[in-house]
Design a protein around this motif. Structure first.
Motif, PDB file in Angstrom:
ATOM      1  N   GLU A  16       0.832  -1.209   0.000  1.00  0.00           N
ATOM      2  CA  GLU A  16       0.000   0.000   0.000  1.00  0.00           C
ATOM      3  C   GLU A  16       0.864   1.255   0.000  1.00  0.00           C
ATOM      4  N   PHE A  17       1.941   1.189   0.792  1.00  0.00           N
ATOM      5  CA  PHE A  17       2.832   2.338   0.843  1.00  0.00           C
ATOM      6  C   PHE A  17       3.453   2.611  -0.525  1.00  0.00           C
ATOM      7  N   ARG A  18       3.903   1.541  -1.191  1.00  0.00           N
ATOM      8  CA  ARG A  18       4.514   1.705  -2.526  1.00  0.00           C
ATOM      9  C   ARG A  18       3.518   2.327  -3.502  1.00  0.00           C
ATOM     10  N   LYS A  19       2.236   1.956  -3.365  1.00  0.00           N
ATOM     11  CA  LYS A  19       1.195   2.512  -4.233  1.00  0.00           C
ATOM     12  C   LYS A  19       1.022   4.018  -3.980  1.00  0.00           C
ATOM     13  N   ILE A  20       1.005   4.393  -2.694  1.00  0.00           N
ATOM     14  CA  ILE A  20       0.885   5.816  -2.350  1.00  0.00           C
ATOM     15  C   ILE A  20       2.077   6.579  -2.931  1.00  0.00           C
ATOM     16  N   MET A  21       3.272   6.046  -2.712  1.00  0.00           N
ATOM     17  CA  MET A  21       4.497   6.697  -3.203  1.00  0.00           C
ATOM     18  C   MET A  21       4.426   6.869  -4.719  1.00  0.00           C
ATOM     19  N   ALA A  22       4.026   5.815  -5.423  1.00  0.00           N
ATOM     20  CA  ALA A  22       3.959   5.874  -6.890  1.00  0.00           C
ATOM     21  C   ALA A  22       2.942   6.922  -7.347  1.00  0.00           C
ATOM     22  N   ASN A  23       1.837   7.047  -6.609  1.00  0.00           N
ATOM     23  CA  ASN A  23       0.818   8.036  -6.964  1.00  0.00           C
ATOM     24  C   ASN A  23       1.294   9.460  -6.719  1.00  0.00           C
ATOM     25  N   ASP A  48       4.500  10.525  -6.600  1.00  0.00           N
ATOM     26  CA  ASP A  48       5.729  10.865  -7.315  1.00  0.00           C
ATOM     27  C   ASP A  48       5.428  11.086  -8.799  1.00  0.00           C
ATOM     28  N   HIS A  49       4.860  12.241  -9.118  1.00  0.00           N
ATOM     29  CA  HIS A  49       4.411  12.508 -10.490  1.00  0.00           C
ATOM     30  C   HIS A  49       5.547  12.465 -11.497  1.00  0.00           C
ATOM     31  N   ASN A  50       6.712  12.999 -11.133  1.00  0.00           N
ATOM     32  CA  ASN A  50       7.810  13.056 -12.121  1.00  0.00           C
ATOM     33  C   ASN A  50       8.709  11.817 -12.067  1.00  0.00           C
ATOM     34  N   LYS A  51       8.321  10.827 -11.269  1.00  0.00           N
ATOM     35  CA  LYS A  51       8.986   9.510 -11.221  1.00  0.00           C
ATOM     36  C   LYS A  51      10.485   9.582 -10.933  1.00  0.00           C
ATOM     37  N   ASP A  52      10.869  10.423  -9.963  1.00  0.00           N
ATOM     38  CA  ASP A  52      12.287  10.452  -9.582  1.00  0.00           C
ATOM     39  C   ASP A  52      12.503   9.728  -8.247  1.00  0.00           C
ATOM     40  N   ASN A  53      11.502   8.969  -7.830  1.00  0.00           N
ATOM     41  CA  ASN A  53      11.572   8.195  -6.578  1.00  0.00           C
ATOM     42  C   ASN A  53      11.651   9.054  -5.331  1.00  0.00           C
ATOM     43  N   GLU A  54      11.321  10.336  -5.451  1.00  0.00           N
ATOM     44  CA  GLU A  54      11.248  11.203  -4.283  1.00  0.00           C
ATOM     45  C   GLU A  54      10.004  12.076  -4.422  1.00  0.00           C
ATOM     46  N   VAL A  55       9.538  12.601  -3.272  1.00  0.00           N
ATOM     47  CA  VAL A  55       8.360  13.464  -3.294  1.00  0.00           C
ATOM     48  C   VAL A  55       8.822  14.887  -2.990  1.00  0.00           C
ATOM     49  N   ASP A  56       8.717  15.767  -3.988  1.00  0.00           N
ATOM     50  CA  ASP A  56       9.141  17.151  -3.766  1.00  0.00           C
ATOM     51  C   ASP A  56       7.978  17.953  -3.179  1.00  0.00           C
ATOM     52  N   PHE A  57       8.230  19.235  -2.904  1.00  0.00           N
ATOM     53  CA  PHE A  57       7.218  20.023  -2.203  1.00  0.00           C
ATOM     54  C   PHE A  57       5.915  20.131  -3.000  1.00  0.00           C
TER      55      PHE A  57
END
Ligand SMILES: [Ca+2]
Length: 101
Positions: free
Chosen positions: A54-61, A63-72
């Protein structure tokens, strides 16, 4: 004196940086930082014991630019969605009277 809304905006910004500055890029949340933030600051998500998938799904959703990080920007989009969810949830509740000044 700041208003409650100004305080809420400040909390949104400060909470992001509290976690983003821990490891690697100081201005982005990696997976560990995002998981910590969700668990500690949005326990409504972890109360149902979010598993790894579930966490991986949230992260994938998020992370719009797919750099494996969530920016501001990605984080703020997420909070907007959560706010819309809260709005839907509370829209049929009776409104408490507004405090008089
Ligand atoms: Ca990203």
């Amino acid at each position: 004196m700041t208003s409650p809304l100004e305080q809420a905006l400040g909390t949104m910004v400060l909470t992001f940086h509290k976690y983003s500055e821990r490891e690697g890029d100081k201005f982005k949340l990696n997976k560990t930082e995002l998981k910590e933030l969700l668990t500690k600051e949005l326990p409504v998500f972890s109360s149902k014991q979010m598993n790894e998938a579930e966490f991986r799904k949230i992260m994938a959703n998020l992370d719009h630019n797919k750099d494996n990080e969530v920016d501001f920007q990605e984080y703020v989009c997420f909070l907007s969605c959560v706010a819309m969810g809260f709005n839907d949830f509370f829209k049929d509740c009776p409104k408490p009277p507004l405090p008089r000044k």
